[in-house]
Each structure stands twice: as structure tokens, then as C-alpha cells.
Design a protein around this motif. Structure first.
Motif, PDB file in Angstrom:
ATOM      1  N   ILE A 364       0.776  -1.110  -0.090  1.00 18.36           N
ATOM      2  CA  ILE A 364      -0.019  -0.016   0.014  1.00 18.36           C
ATOM      3  C   ILE A 364       0.700   1.076  -0.101  1.00 18.36           C
ATOM      4  CG2 ILE A 364      -1.736   1.361   1.364  1.00 18.36           C
ATOM      5  CD1 ILE A 364      -2.900  -1.234   2.203  1.00 18.36           C
ATOM      6  N   ILE A 365       1.993   1.195   0.544  1.00 24.75           N
ATOM      7  CA  ILE A 365       2.775   2.445   1.070  1.00 24.75           C
ATOM      8  C   ILE A 365       3.900   2.788  -0.055  1.00 24.75           C
ATOM      9  CG2 ILE A 365       2.213   2.450   3.376  1.00 24.75           C
ATOM     10  CD1 ILE A 365       4.980   1.790   4.036  1.00 24.75           C
ATOM     11  N   ASP A 366       4.062   1.606  -1.064  1.00 21.79           N
ATOM     12  CA  ASP A 366       5.090   1.916  -2.005  1.00 21.79           C
ATOM     13  C   ASP A 366       5.011   3.161  -3.006  1.00 21.79           C
ATOM     14  OD1 ASP A 366       6.922   1.380  -3.787  1.00 21.79           O
ATOM     15  OD2 ASP A 366       6.682  -0.743  -4.009  1.00 21.79           O
ATOM     16  N   LYS A 367       6.019   3.703  -2.600  1.00 21.04           N
ATOM     17  CA  LYS A 367       6.055   5.107  -3.350  1.00 21.04           C
ATOM     18  C   LYS A 367       6.392   5.029  -4.860  1.00 21.04           C
ATOM     19  CE  LYS A 367       7.125   9.843  -1.885  1.00 21.04           C
ATOM     20  NZ  LYS A 367       7.868  10.720  -1.164  1.00 21.04           N
ATOM     21  N   ALA A 414       9.142   7.789   3.253  1.00 19.62           N
ATOM     22  CA  ALA A 414       8.856   9.075   3.820  1.00 19.62           C
ATOM     23  C   ALA A 414       9.308  10.066   3.365  1.00 19.62           C
ATOM     24  CB  ALA A 414       9.542   8.891   5.355  1.00 19.62           C
ATOM     25  N   ASN A 415       8.891  11.374   3.390  1.00 19.35           N
ATOM     26  CA  ASN A 415       9.226  12.566   2.745  1.00 19.35           C
ATOM     27  C   ASN A 415      10.299  13.128   3.584  1.00 19.35           C
ATOM     28  OD1 ASN A 415       7.952  14.091   4.844  1.00 19.35           O
ATOM     29  ND2 ASN A 415       5.924  13.897   3.847  1.00 19.35           N
ATOM     30  N   ARG A 416      10.924  14.340   3.233  1.00 24.50           N
ATOM     31  CA  ARG A 416      12.061  14.609   3.939  1.00 24.50           C
ATOM     32  C   ARG A 416      11.682  15.178   5.252  1.00 24.50           C
ATOM     33  NH1 ARG A 416      15.073  19.438   0.762  1.00 24.50           N
ATOM     34  NH2 ARG A 416      15.259  17.538  -0.762  1.00 24.50           N
ATOM     35  N   LYS A 417      10.610  16.185   5.472  1.00 22.48           N
ATOM     36  CA  LYS A 417       9.956  16.261   6.898  1.00 22.48           C
ATOM     37  C   LYS A 417       9.887  15.055   7.722  1.00 22.48           C
ATOM     38  CE  LYS A 417       6.529  18.760   9.051  1.00 22.48           C
ATOM     39  NZ  LYS A 417       5.131  19.522   8.963  1.00 22.48           N
ATOM     40  N   GLN A 418       9.235  13.981   7.198  1.00 24.98           N
ATOM     41  CA  GLN A 418       9.156  12.788   8.230  1.00 24.98           C
ATOM     42  C   GLN A 418      10.431  12.081   8.580  1.00 24.98           C
ATOM     43  OE1 GLN A 418       6.567  10.928   5.562  1.00 24.98           O
ATOM     44  NE2 GLN A 418       4.612  11.237   6.724  1.00 24.98           N
ATOM     45  N   LYS A 419      11.496  12.286   7.637  1.00 23.59           N
ATOM     46  CA  LYS A 419      12.768  11.847   7.954  1.00 23.59           C
ATOM     47  C   LYS A 419      13.422  12.530   8.940  1.00 23.59           C
ATOM     48  CE  LYS A 419      13.385   9.622   3.356  1.00 23.59           C
ATOM     49  NZ  LYS A 419      14.027   9.530   1.925  1.00 23.59           N
ATOM     50  N   SER A 420      13.410  13.981   8.940  1.00 18.29           N
ATOM     51  CA  SER A 420      14.013  14.568   9.771  1.00 18.29           C
ATOM     52  C   SER A 420      13.347  14.510  11.256  1.00 18.29           C
ATOM     53  CB  SER A 420      14.040  16.009   9.463  1.00 18.29           C
ATOM     54  OG  SER A 420      14.490  16.531   8.166  1.00 18.29           O
ATOM     55  N   LEU A 421      12.065  14.481  11.229  1.00 16.98           N
ATOM     56  CA  LEU A 421      11.316  14.162  12.667  1.00 16.98           C
ATOM     57  C   LEU A 421      11.785  12.805  13.212  1.00 16.98           C
ATOM     58  CD1 LEU A 421       7.709  15.433  11.800  1.00 16.98           C
ATOM     59  CD2 LEU A 421       9.406  16.650  13.303  1.00 16.98           C
ATOM     60  N   LEU A 422      11.856  11.904  12.412  1.00 21.75           N
ATOM     61  CA  LEU A 422      12.504  10.657  13.036  1.00 21.75           C
ATOM     62  C   LEU A 422      13.915  10.575  13.611  1.00 21.75           C
ATOM     63  CD1 LEU A 422      12.342   7.533  13.320  1.00 21.75           C
ATOM     64  CD2 LEU A 422      13.102   7.306  11.124  1.00 21.75           C
ATOM     65  N   ASN A 451      21.146   5.579   5.298  1.00 19.54           N
ATOM     66  CA  ASN A 451      21.342   5.797   3.745  1.00 19.54           C
ATOM     67  C   ASN A 451      20.308   6.783   3.368  1.00 19.54           C
ATOM     68  OD1 ASN A 451      23.106   3.658   3.567  1.00 19.54           O
ATOM     69  ND2 ASN A 451      21.474   2.072   3.526  1.00 19.54           N
ATOM     70  N   GLU A 452      18.924   7.135   3.873  1.00 23.66           N
ATOM     71  CA  GLU A 452      18.139   7.759   3.199  1.00 23.66           C
ATOM     72  C   GLU A 452      18.256   9.391   3.983  1.00 23.66           C
ATOM     73  OE1 GLU A 452      15.845   7.010   1.007  1.00 23.66           O
ATOM     74  OE2 GLU A 452      16.717   5.003   0.850  1.00 23.66           O
TER      75      GLU A 452
END
Length: 458
Positions: A364-367, A414-422, A451-452
Motif C-alpha cells: 500500500i505505501i510503496d511510493k 517518507a518525505n524529507r520532513k518525516q525523515k527529519s522528525l524521525l 542511507n536515506e
């Protein structure tokens, strides 16, 4: 063995000069018993009853050679042999007369092959004696097999089925397929042959598949109307019958015929909750996937599948076969399936740590898929990633064998914002990194994040 087959006494048999019996070179690979049984069986069926009363020295009035001529038994002159096989022997009960004795020679294998031009009387007198392996060795054409009524036995026989498959594949002749199908359908309608049982047979199903592969539209329509459509669900739930149905769906190009097949499936599975059983059946789930792979322009054709799946979506996501149907539906129709139903009671998080459910979540989440930016799919992805990246769920799912796969997928999607929050979440809770990098599953999440992440976050 000769005496028994020819109905003569041993002394009479001893009068025969067996050394003069000639067997063609192309059958020398057979052992002696098979040669004797095979050739003398033909002679025995051809020999008139009056021969049984003959004894050495008698002089009947009709030539035996004339009686066996149809079987290509040749008689050679100037050689000693029993009067039983003399070219001068005639039927009478008078005194014996001197005759020129000639030995008989067994016919070559090519001289008694059945073909379209030979008399059907051969089959009527010897059909019970012939075995499938014998028929195969003669390289009969499809027309000869049909004319001599061997088809019904060959369909479900291992050697017979392989021979028919080989013949059809080599010729690729639609006329041969049409003749076979017409013959078998007629037998099916009279009750002499059950094509449903043939389709469910370990060997017969391959022949039916080839009928759809090499047959024209009229042949395909005849098969569908004769037995396939009315037994669609039964065949779909069979180990070998499901292969026939899948071949039908793959080879039939007429949209009208395909819609009729799907409609039959809908009608036959509507009662007694059969569609639920079809989703979790090890055989029928492949048929459902084949239907979804047709990608109908009119989605009305597959709405019955959508409605049935949405009744218990989380349950099917957990099932070894049901999860495949869900993924196939999403791959072909995207957001037509309401995946938001998985958000109820945090089912989406529960599926992340299950053996089969995690594959559905990743699908489902495959981008990188065509449906990734559809509204329902995008909203589901954002909600899932936010939930997975929370402190409460991150460590728990990362340390789970199947959940760690979902965490990795979320990091990649995840988008850039979500990766930074993680990254900030992991830094804030300093116990997470040491715990995760030492764990056999959780360490993969840290590797994926390295890596991301951006250079600064790395």
C-alpha cells in the motif's frame, strides 16, 4: 504362448518352421513375448473360426492369405511352412492334397498403422487388445485417433496425454483442435465423457489448456458454453481445474466472453458465503487474481470482489492466500479498494508485525507504484508513517522480525520532513540507538535511516 493364441496343439505348433518367421528390424527392441503377443494377436483376431478345425495335411477350399490380407501378412513362396499358413490351403473336409508351402512374414510396423483411410473394422475387433503405449508408438494423427475412438482413453492417460500434447504443440493446427473439441463435446453431451472430470485430472487438464491456447474463438466459445461456465467455481477450487480456468482467462480475447465468465463466477459464489472461501482457497485465489489481472475498463465487473474483501479486509490481509488477493487488487485498481478500513482499532499497526500482513502494508505505501499518489493511498501512507515513527511503536516494530521490514519501507517512502522528525526523535531518546544497533532486526532500521537521511542528519 503361440499355441494358446492360435488355438492349436503343441504338435501342430512343432510343425511350424519358427526360424522362418521374419520380424521387421524396427520392432527388434521389443522382447520376444511382446513381439509374439503383439503380432499373433492380430493374426488370431483375423483368422476365421474354421481354421480351428484344421490339422496338418488337410486341404481347405479358401485361401487363408485372403483372410489376412487386410493385415498385410505377406506369404513368401518356395519356403517350407505348416499347411495352416499355406497359400494353397482351401477350406474343405476332403482328403488332403499336395500344396506349395510358404511361410508367413510379420508385417512391418508401418504397414499396419491405422490412418483415416483404413477400415473401422480393425478397431472393432482389436480395440480391447490395443494399449495406449501401442497407439502412441504408431504416431497416429489426431484424425486417426478420433476415428478409431481412442480419444476418451488417451485424455486422462499419462502416455496418451503427453502424446496428444506433443502432437498439438508441433502442429499448432486450429483444425485439429476444433476436431478434438467437437468430438469431445459431443461425447460430453451424450454422457460418454465428462469434460469437467477431464479438466480436474492430473493429465487431462493439460489437453484442455491447449484447446484454449491453440483454439480459435469459436472453439473457445464452444468449450465455455459446454461445461466451463456452468462449473466455474467447482473447477476453480480444484488443484488442476484452476489451471484450466486461469488458462481460459489468459487466452480468451473476446471481452464479452470474459465478462460472461466473471458473471458466472459471481453468481455461483454468491450463495453460502462461497466467495469468502474462494479468497482463502489455495487454488481459487489464483483464479481471483487472474480475474483482477484482466483490468476491466468497466469496474462494475469486479465490484462484487471489492465488496466481499471490504467486509473483512484486515482478516484477508493476515491470511496466506487472502493477502495475495489484496495486493493484486491494489496493484490493478489502486484506491478503488478502501484501505482506510485498516485504520480501525489500529489494525494497520497490528498487520505490520504479522507474517503476511506486513506485505500488504508495504504494498500500500510503496511510493514507486502508479497508485502511490491516489488520495486514499497517500493519506494511508502519511498516517502509517507518522504512527510507526512514534517512540512507542518505533522500537517495538523494529525489534519484530516482520515489523522491521515495514519500518525500513516507511523510512524509504517518507518525505524529507518525516525523515527529519524521525532523526530528532532518535536523538532525543538516546537509549534508542544503542538498543537498536545491537538488535538482530532493529539494526536494519538504523542502516536504512543512515542511507536515506540528509548529510547533516547523518
Amino acid at each position: 504362448l503361440l499355441a494358446d493364441i492360435l488355438d492349436i496343439d503343441i504338435p501342430e505348433l512343432e510343425d511350424l518352421d519358427l526360424h522362418n518367421i521374419k520380424i521387421p528390424d524396427d520392432v527388434h527392441h521389443l522382447d520376444d513375448d511382446k513381439c509374439v503377443d503383439y503380432y499373433c494377436g492380430l493374426l488370431n483376431s483375423a483368422r476365421p473360426p474354421a481354421i480351428l478345425a484344421l490339422s496338418p495335411g488337410c486341404s481347405p477350399s479358401n485361401s487363408i492369405s485372403a483372410q489376412v490380407a487386410n493385415f498385410s501378412v505377406s506369404l513368401s513362396p518356395n519356403t517350407s511352412c505348416s499347411p495352416l499358413y499355406s497359400s494353397q490351403t482351401t477350406y474343405s473336409e476332403g482328403p488332403s492334397s499336395t500344396s506349395t508351402q510358404t511361410p508367413f512374414t510379420f508385417p512391418s510396423t508401418t504397414s499396419w498403422m491405422l490412418d483415416e483411410n483404413q477400415s473401422h473394422n480393425y478397431h472393432s475387433s482389436n480395440s480391447e487388445q490395443l494399449k495406449i503405449c501401442d497407439i502412441v508408438q504408431r504416431n497416429m494423427s489426431i484424425a486417426a485417433v478420433i476415428k478409431n475412438d481412442f480419444m476418451t482413453e488417451m485424455l486422462t492417460d499419462q502416455s496418451g496425454s503427453r502424446y496428444l500434447q506433443k502432437t498439438l504443440k508441433e502442429s499448432g493446427d486450429k483444425q485439429d483442435v476444433a476436431s478434438m473439441v467437437s468430438y469431445c463435446v459431443d461425447k460430453h453431451r451424450t454422457g460418454a465423457l465428462d469434460l469437467v472430470a477431464v479438466s480436474e485430472d492430473v493429465y487431462g487438464n493439460y489437453i484442455v489448456q491447449l484447446w484454449f491456447t491453440f483454439g480459435g474463438e469459436d472453439t473457445q466459445r464452444l468449450l465455455l458454453d459446454s461445461f466451463v461456465n456452468r462449473h466455474f467455481v467447482r473447477l476453480s477450487r480444484s488443484m488442476y481445474g484452476c489451471r484450466v480456468i486461469q488458462r481460459c482467462l489468459k487466452c480468451v480475447c473476446n471481452t464479452s466472453l470474459l465478462c460472461t465468465m466473471v458473471k458466472c463466477f459471481d453468481e455461483q459464489s454468491a450463495s453460502d458465503n462461497q466467495l469468502h472461501d474462494c479468497f482463502i482457497c489455495p487454488y481459487t485465489n489464483h483464479v481471483v487474481q487472474a480475474i483482477l489481472d484482466l483490468k476491466f475498463e468497466r469496474v462494475e465487473n469486479i465490484l462484487f470482489i471489492k465488496r466481499a474483501l471490504e467486509k473483512n479486509l484486515a482478516c484477508y490481509c493476515e491470511h496466506v492466500f487472502g493477502c495475495r488477493v489484496i495486493q493484486c487488487f491494489i496493484n490493478n485498481y489502486g484506491q478503488l479498494l478502501d484501505v482506510s478500513l485498516l485504520m480501525r482499532n489500529d489494525e494497520h499497526l497490528n498487520l505490520c508485525k504479522l507474517k503476511y500482513g506486513n506485505y500488504v502494508i508495504q504494498c500500500i505505501i510503496d511510493k514507486n507504484e502508479w497508485y502511490s499518489e491516489c488520495d486514499r493511498i497517500r493519506q494511508f501512507r502519511y498516517r502509517l508513517i507518522d504512527d510507526v515513527f512514534s517512540v512507542r511503536n518505533l522500537l517495538f516494530l523494529s525489534k519484530n522480525k516482520f515489523g522491521s521490514n515495514v519500518v525500513e519501507k516507511c523510512i524509504k517512502c517518507a518525505n524529507r520532513k518525516q525523515k527529519s522528525l524521525l532523526v530528532h526523535t532518535i536523538i532525543k531518546h538516546q537509549h534508542l540507538v544503542p538498543t537498536m544497533i545491537k538488535h538482530c532486526y532493529a539494526n536494519y532500521a538504523i542502516k536504512a535511516l543512515l542511507n536515506e537521511a540528509s548529510r547533516k542528519n547523518q
